[in-house]
Structures are given as C-alpha cells and as structure tokens.
Scaffold this motif. Sequence first.
Motif, PDB file in Angstrom:
ATOM      1  N   ARG A   1      42.243  56.556  61.238  1.00  0.00           N
ATOM      2  CA  ARG A   1      43.172  56.464  62.366  1.00  0.00           C
ATOM      3  C   ARG A   1      43.808  57.818  62.604  1.00  0.00           C
ATOM      4  O   ARG A   1      43.687  58.741  61.802  1.00  0.00           O
TER       5      ARG A   1
ATOM      6  N   CYS B   1      42.835  51.181  66.186  1.00  0.00           N
ATOM      7  CA  CYS B   1      43.292  50.771  67.517  1.00  0.00           C
ATOM      8  C   CYS B   1      44.615  50.017  67.485  1.00  0.00           C
ATOM      9  O   CYS B   1      45.083  49.552  68.533  1.00  0.00           O
ATOM     10  N   MET B   2      45.212  49.876  66.307  1.00  0.00           N
ATOM     11  CA  MET B   2      46.516  49.221  66.214  1.00  0.00           C
ATOM     12  C   MET B   2      47.570  50.028  66.963  1.00  0.00           C
ATOM     13  O   MET B   2      47.479  51.257  67.051  1.00  0.00           O
TER      14      MET B   2
ATOM     15  N   THR C   1      41.979  43.169  63.554  1.00  0.00           N
ATOM     16  CA  THR C   1      43.209  43.749  64.109  1.00  0.00           C
ATOM     17  C   THR C   1      44.421  43.009  63.555  1.00  0.00           C
ATOM     18  O   THR C   1      45.412  43.628  63.133  1.00  0.00           O
TER      19      THR C   1
ATOM     20  N   ALA D   1      38.946  48.338  64.132  1.00  0.00           N
ATOM     21  CA  ALA D   1      40.181  47.704  64.593  1.00  0.00           C
ATOM     22  C   ALA D   1      41.415  48.462  64.119  1.00  0.00           C
ATOM     23  O   ALA D   1      42.396  48.611  64.868  1.00  0.00           O
TER      24      ALA D   1
ATOM     25  N   ARG E   1      44.698  43.633  59.643  1.00  0.00           N
ATOM     26  CA  ARG E   1      45.242  44.942  59.287  1.00  0.00           C
ATOM     27  C   ARG E   1      46.708  45.097  59.710  1.00  0.00           C
ATOM     28  O   ARG E   1      47.456  45.868  59.112  1.00  0.00           O
ATOM     29  N   THR E   2      47.141  44.373  60.744  1.00  0.00           N
ATOM     30  CA  THR E   2      48.559  44.404  61.111  1.00  0.00           C
ATOM     31  C   THR E   2      49.388  43.757  60.016  1.00  0.00           C
ATOM     32  O   THR E   2      50.442  44.285  59.622  1.00  0.00           O
TER      33      THR E   2
ATOM     34  N   ARG F   1      39.069  41.220  66.779  1.00  0.00           N
ATOM     35  CA  ARG F   1      40.412  40.645  66.863  1.00  0.00           C
ATOM     36  C   ARG F   1      40.901  40.192  65.486  1.00  0.00           C
ATOM     37  O   ARG F   1      42.067  40.430  65.130  1.00  0.00           O
TER      38      ARG F   1
END
Length: 448
Positions: A198, A231-232, A274, A228, A277-278, A271
């Motif tokens: 990232r 892209c957070m 995502t 993913a 990982r959040t 998705r």
Amino acid sequence: MGISVDELSAGLARVCARVGLGALSLAPQRLTGGAVMESWRFACGDETFVLRRAPSLAFMEGRPYSHSTEAALIEAARAKEVTAPQVVAVLEEADGLGSGFIMRALPGTADPKVILACDDPAGLLKQAARDLARIHSLRQADVPEGVPVMDYLAAIADLKAQFIDAGGDRPIIALGLKWLEDNCPPEVEPVLNHGDYRMGNLLVEGSGLTGVLDWEIAHFGDRHEDLAFGCMAVWRFARYDRPALGLGSIEDYIAAYEAEAGVKIDPARFRFWTIYRTVWWAMGCLKMAAQWRSGADRMLERVVISRRTSEQELDLLMLLEDESGHGARVLPLKKIPRLLSPQGVAQIDELAVAVSEWLGTIKDKLSGHDRFQLAVARNALGILAREHGNFAYLDGMGDSDLILRGEAGLHDPAFHAQLRVDALAQAAVDSPKYPALAVARKKWTGEE
C-alpha cells in the motif's frame, strides 16, 4: 529506552567490517514512519544503506518468521524482477544490534503526500500493479521454509480472539467479525502475498516506482487480499477520491494487474478481503497500546496509532451497511452526550493545548525522527483536548456480545443509527482530519 546513536554506530561498524562494506562515513539517522520496525540510514564510503531492525528482541516474540527469512524473501522477489532493495547483511548476535538486516538504499521517497502529487499517477498505478503481479508469481518452492500459509477460518478466529482479549467492547468491529464468519469464501491456490502492499510502503522517484518496502508480514494466501488492502480508505491518504493506492480507480488497478498476472479478479472475493483487512487493521491499531503497555516498545507513536482504530470502525460501518437494506438513507442521529466540566482552573483540554502550542515553538529546532515524534506528540495532545468534556464513552460490550451471537445487527435501524453516532463522535476526537470522516458525515447526516 531504545538504542543510542553511539551504540548503533559501533554495531554497524562491526557488521560492515564483517561483510566488507568498509568504514562508516555517515552516522546513522532515524527515518520517519514505520509503525512496526525501525529504519536507520547510514553510509559507508560513497554508498548509502538502510538498517531495518526490531525495537527490541521481545518485539520479535510470536512473529511468524525471523529477519533472516524476511531477507531471503526479498531476494527471492528480486529474482522475479520485483523492484525491491538488495539485502547486503543480516544481523548476528555478536553485532549487538538485535534483530534486523541491512539493505542498499534506493532513490525516491515513501512520503504519500509527495507521491500522490506526482505527474503521472495512472502510470505509477500500472507499475504498482505490475510489481504486485510479480510478487504473486512466487510459490512456496521459491522461498525459505517457515513462511506461513493462511488458513482463512483460522485467521478470522484469531482476529476474534484478539478482539476478546482487547475487551470485546467495540460493536462495529464485532459486526465485521460476524460478517467475516458468515461470508468466508473457499480457499484457493495460495500465492505469496506481500501483506502490506500500500501507499507508504512503496518508494517512488518522480512518477517511477523505485522500491517495494516492508516485507515482514509476507505470507501465502489469496491474491485478492493484497489487492484489496492497498485500496482501503486509510491508504488513500488525502486522495479519498482515488481508491486504488490513492492513485486511480480500482477498475484501472485491477485491469493492469489482470493484464500482467493473466488472471481474472473476483469482485466478491475482493470485497471479502477489503472487509477482512479493515477488521485486521482495526485490531492492529488496537494492539499498539498493548505493545506500549507491555514495554516491548515504548515509542509515543504506538499509543497514538491505537486511537486510529476509530478510523477503521468508520470505514467498516460504511462497508457493511451497503447490505443492511437502509444504508443509503439518512437515519436520525441522536445528540452526543456531553460531560459537565468543573469551572475555574485550567481544564485538561486547555493544558493539552498550552503544551502543544509550546512544542510548536521548538519545531524548527528539531529535524529527522525528533521532528516527526514532535508531530506525533502534538497529535496526542490534540486527542486529549478534543476528548475532554465532549462525550461520555458508551459501554459496547453487551452490544458486541449480541452481535457475535447473531442477535443484533444493522437490520435494526435504531441500532444502526446509534452506531453511526458513535463512529462519528469517536473519529472526530481521534482523527478529525481523516478524509473518510467528512464523507461519512455527509452520507449519514446530509451535512458538509
């Protein structure tokens, strides 16, 4: 606390002599950033190097593999033409520097503010997709033994255990855990995941990718996880409008990746990872305070990062409510309860502001990591000032238990609305400049 520059210089002199790099010509200087490991820049002769080390040996306990394995991983990635730094030495016990390794320094910056203002973000996004595809071309036979293979269900269970250990009283994280349990996809052939791919871990000069950094949590798993993670919302920094690494659209990122890797990306798996990982990063932030309390790393940055958990709760709620049936509606928000403050003497918030203002007067006298730490200290004081007298903490343990048992969730509009109140309030205290906060406030209240 920590290691002194003199101790570091002496240890580096021993390492450099051992591997034939020559005598030190520039004393080590601490680089800013690095939520986990320390980075120090130094020089031998005309060449510049970077030492990557753990803040303490205790910090390495429980980590999946050693720095020697991480160094070998980086070299395996370089063999696949990944833009990664060359490792020139792995620390040994006799060096007296703890655990770590030394790399040749690469040109460029990892500063997201600088990188996201580059002239060709679309071109840089394609380069990032190219290198990620090359990383994913590595298989278990290409790297040393000991690099873990992710078991999806076990990973979710581990996050849940961490949540319970941390108090289990944050309902939005509980919602995320329950969703992950209910929506876990079947496992696929594992590829090497960088694990932290990232903005902030990419080195860039102009609009060109010059290095992929920070490999300490690489593992084998689903390629969608790496895609993913970058892209957070948190890794877009000021460019919330450019969801892929803060550089462009997710569609363009995936198209460039598919062209390089020769695979098709599954939106449902993207998705899932995502959301996973959040939750993962929310728990990562939360654990920073525990690391500080334990004494493994008493850096100020640890306690401040722990307060960024609320950023992930805000993002997680926006992700999850898309499936709630009323996520697009503006729900009525209750007023945030305020605490009465005693009159007369200076209040906690006033004391915090006064100290922060004084720190501001010595900012220009500091440089390097000291200047960075001063900014972190002022952020911590800002949290104290905003929090004092603003609102009472709500006990979320009961709600979290109900959520984990499947007895409460976003299907209840009143409960959903209260979670929005809590998320907005906590993020406004912890991270008032977080770009997603303004987006959530407008979405949920209609206010700019």
